[in-house]
Design an enzyme around this catalytic site. Structure first.
Site, PDB file in Angstrom:
ATOM      1  N   ASP A 282       3.786   1.771   2.817  1.00  0.00           N
ATOM      2  CA  ASP A 282       3.034   2.464   3.493  1.00  0.00           C
ATOM      3  C   ASP A 282       2.779   2.349   4.808  1.00  0.00           C
ATOM      4  OD1 ASP A 282      -0.432   4.024   3.203  1.00  0.00           O
ATOM      5  OD2 ASP A 282      -0.544   2.014   4.250  1.00  0.00           O
ATOM      6  N   TRP A 283       1.785   1.614   5.414  1.00  0.00           N
ATOM      7  CA  TRP A 283       2.034   1.087   6.757  1.00  0.00           C
ATOM      8  C   TRP A 283       3.421  -0.055   7.041  1.00  0.00           C
ATOM      9  CZ3 TRP A 283       0.891   2.382  11.692  1.00  0.00           C
ATOM     10  CH2 TRP A 283       0.044   3.249  11.477  1.00  0.00           C
ATOM     11  N   TRP A 323      -6.995  11.324   2.494  1.00  0.00           N
ATOM     12  CA  TRP A 323      -7.414  10.237   2.856  1.00  0.00           C
ATOM     13  C   TRP A 323      -8.172   9.685   4.315  1.00  0.00           C
ATOM     14  CZ3 TRP A 323      -7.897   5.183   1.088  1.00  0.00           C
ATOM     15  CH2 TRP A 323      -7.966   4.285   2.064  1.00  0.00           C
ATOM     16  N   ASP A 409       1.006   9.431  -7.080  1.00  0.00           N
ATOM     17  CA  ASP A 409       0.334   9.135  -5.242  1.00  0.00           C
ATOM     18  C   ASP A 409       0.207  10.584  -4.689  1.00  0.00           C
ATOM     19  OD1 ASP A 409       0.201   8.788  -2.614  1.00  0.00           O
ATOM     20  OD2 ASP A 409       1.852   7.584  -2.246  1.00  0.00           O
ATOM     21  N   HIS A 438       0.148   5.057  -5.440  1.00  0.00           N
ATOM     22  CA  HIS A 438       0.833   4.836  -4.544  1.00  0.00           C
ATOM     23  C   HIS A 438       1.204   4.051  -3.945  1.00  0.00           C
ATOM     24  CE1 HIS A 438       0.211   4.838   0.251  1.00  0.00           C
ATOM     25  NE2 HIS A 438      -0.374   3.924   0.559  1.00  0.00           N
TER      26      HIS A 438
END
Length: 457
Positions: A282-283, A323, A409, A438
């Site tokens: 993710d980030w 999202w 995901d 995810h």
């Protein structure tokens, strides 16, 4: 309603101020028995020294009535007004002011001075104090006691524009036994406290640098860390500012792509990390994938899971856009419920651990800010860096890569990861996890064992 009822409304507003990290003072303006305006302290939020609860409420009331004169109005406030607010009240020609707790340091309604009793002024407003004084005072004293205790806990004083989740929220979390480490002296941090895990020998031949995403924190890697430690390696897992045990700036707009990246660069330099396998999701990838090009010699491997490089020249995935829309519409979403929905193998206690850093909305600025920070256009902050990083991964990356894809995901799933695979030089066929969503590291033990084998070759 009577004076006590109106003061209880003001108290509720004061609690909102406390949740946002402001001194807990609330105020309401009443006309003909109806509350026409409300306000709570907001000097920090608005960078406005005049944004006391009373001033906020007076401004709102004047807008409602279309007149700055509030002759037939009453104002209820949980703390004795200061000289500034007292002057504003008399200038507004309020009929009556009712306050809760006295303020022995700055009160201008009888404690330090009494502007309302000054007969030389051309308007006299009736003032009454002591309504729910104990309740109002207890809220204030509790707020300042907690702040003093935070300052006393160590060498990392809490900045006025930030919050810190209480330590007890992190007590006895399942599968997370490691001791905390803190830094606050990096130049970019400017005194903010950054938490990180640092396990295993510092002279280990391999260091796993594990970077989490939103709304996770270093707890995300609890199933992988034991495997890495057992292999004799070092594991470093920071909590991004705004997440986990790290400090949480109160303002959404504090969070910027370039600033978070700079903190990570300084953090890596400060710890002098070498032989790094970069672990991202993710980030953790949006930021982390821009790091190796700044010091390629520090990195020997990449373990990449459900993330992307947001370069601003290709559309963001429909799943991500959905999202981001959800976060905008429901900023107070339940983090534990989010993890439970996509990870049926997790216990309720594990899911709830992801709520630990966020006791109230004041602690959630990063959760609100990060979805909008993902670069979407070529000129967005972070887009140029991401395009430079893409060129690095395409043409200059010399290390090994293991890509793992959680196929369930809907946000950054297999189509996004296949595109990223094409941008990473010599990236082999990914490890596919049909059961994973995810948050791929929640299936981390298997992944960690595979990674140890891959990067030992």
């Amino acid at each position: 309603m009577n004076d006590t009822d109106y003061m209880r409304v003001a108290l509720a507003l004061a609690r909102e101020a406390a949740a946002a990290g402001e001194v807990p003072v609330g105020a309401v303006v009443v006309r003909d028995g109806q509350v026409i305006a409300t306000g709570h302290n907001a000097p920090i939020d608005g960078h406005d020294p005049t944004a006391h609860a009373e001033i906020v409420a007076l401004r709102a009331a004047a807008q409602v009535l279309g007149n700055y004169r509030l002759d037939d109005c009453e104002l209820y406030v949980t703390l004795e007004p200061c000289a500034m607010c007292s002057g504003a009240m008399m200038h507004a020609r309020l009929r009556r002011v009712v306050f809760g707790a006295a303020d022995p340091k700055t009160g201008a309604a009888g404690s330090v001075l009494n502007l309302f009793g000054e007969v030389r002024l051309n308007h006299q407003t009736v003032v009454q104090g002591g309504v729910l004084a104990e309740e109002c005072g207890t809220l204030l004293s509790g707020f300042f006691r907690a702040r003093r205790e935070a300052h006393a806990r160590g060498v990392h004083p809490l900045r006025d524009d930030a919050l810190r989740a209480p330590d007890e929220r992190f007590a006895a979390l399942p599968g997370y036994p490691w001791q905390p480490n803190y830094l606050s002296d990096l130049p970019s941090l400017a005194g903010l406290r950054l938490h990180f895990l640092d396990e295993g020998p510092h002279d280990a031949p391999r260091t796993w640098l594990c970077l989490h995403g939103n709304p996770a924190w270093s707890y995300l890697y609890r199933k992988m860390i034991p495997v890495f430690i057992a292999a004799g390696d070092r594991v470093v897992a920071p909590d991004l500012i705004g997440f986990g045990k790290s400090d949480k700036p109160k303002k959404d707009r504090f969070h910027r792509f370039d600033w978070h990246r700079q903190v990570l660069l300084e953090f890596i330099e400060h710890l002098d990390l070498k032989s790094v396998v970069l672990v991202v999701q993710d980030w953790g990838g949006l930021l982390g994938l821009t790091l190796p090009m700044a010091a390629p010699g520090r990195y020997r491997g990449l373990l990449v899971m459900n993330t992307t490089l947001a370069c601003g020249d290709t559309p963001l995935s429909p799943g991500f856009l959905a999202w981001r829309e959800m976060c905008a519409k429901h900023p107070e979403f339940d983090v534990a419920r989010l993890f439970a929905r996509g990870n049926p193998q997790m216990s309720a206690e594990e899911c709830n651990a992801y709520n630990a850093p966020f006791p109230d909305r004041g602690h959630r600025a990063a959760l609100r800010a990060f979805p909008a920070m993902v670069p979407e256009r070529s000129e967005d902050e972070g887009a140029v860096l991401s395009r430079q990083a893409r060129e690095f991964w395409r043409h200059q990356w010399q290390g090994q890569t293991l890509m793992v894809i959680g196929q369930q995901d809907p946000v950054l799933g297999e189509p996004v990861m296949r595109a990223l695979q094409r941008d990473i030089r010599h990236c082999p066929e990914p490890l596919l996890l049909p059961e994973a969503g995810h948050f791929v590291p929640e299936h981390g033990e298997r992944i960690a064992r595979e990674a140890c084998a891959v990067f030992a070759r």
